[in-house]
Structures are given as structure tokens and as C-alpha cells.
Design a protein around this motif. Sequence first.
Motif: not given
Length: 145
Positions: A44-53
Motif C-alpha cells: 500500500p505504501l508503494l501505491w501511495m508513493q506512486y500516486a503522489q509521484d
Amino acid sequence: CVQSIQQHRQKAYEAAAATTPDLDALQQSMDGFASLSKNCPMTPLLWMQYAQDTKALMEGLWMMEKSATDDNAQQQQLVIQAKKEAYESSAGILELALIEFPGCALLHLYNLENIIAYICECGDIGSSNKVSSAFLKAWQSVGKG
């Protein structure tokens, strides 16, 4: 692969302390996320970083177009369009993340924050039903796996 993504993200956002994120580093980070999401499940954290980037990259690209015009009214329209496009791209990624992790409270919270920020920054009051819908979905899903 994750370490490479983190290095590119760090480089991108170190530059952001002065003005805007380093778009080349963000693009490399995005390429890493795309490759990672195709080859293995992301947390989930990687998905959140992906969305932020994605949001930061889309907004940065639109802002490059803004700097090319001198008309203040047109610049204001481009800023609003940039934010809308950036939030919509981020929302699409978060939707995929929520399909993979429907019971993750952190993802639901981040999604709600993203929707509320979109409404506040873009002035799109008509999207307020999205908040209710996202909250209801989170309420029904969190803790169920």
C-alpha cells in the motif's frame, strides 16, 4: 528495483525544496513504479508513493506550459487544469491500489484526503458526493481483508 525508485524520489523531492520537483527524476521513479507493478505486487505504501509521484509529475508538466504564456487569466486556467489532471491521474492509481488492498485503512484515508484536496484546490464542489461514496466504501471495506 524499490531502492532505485527511492533514490529517484529522493533526488526529485530534494530539488523541490527550492522550487518544483525534478521532473526527470520523477519520470525515472514513475518508470520504476510501472515496471514494479507489472512484475510483482506492490505494498500500500508503494501505491501511495506512486500516486503522489504521478500527481507531482503531471502538475509539473502542466506548469511548464503555464510558464510559456504571459496572460494571467490563461495562467490561472492552466493552474486549475494542472491540478485537476494531476488529481485525476492520482485517483486512478489509488483506485487500482484499493482493488488490490480493499481492507487497508491507510489507503482509504489517503484516497479520502486526495479527493478532499481535489475539491478544495480545484473548487469542484460538484464532486462532494465522491467524498461520501469513498467514505462509505472505506467504512464497508476496512478490516475485511
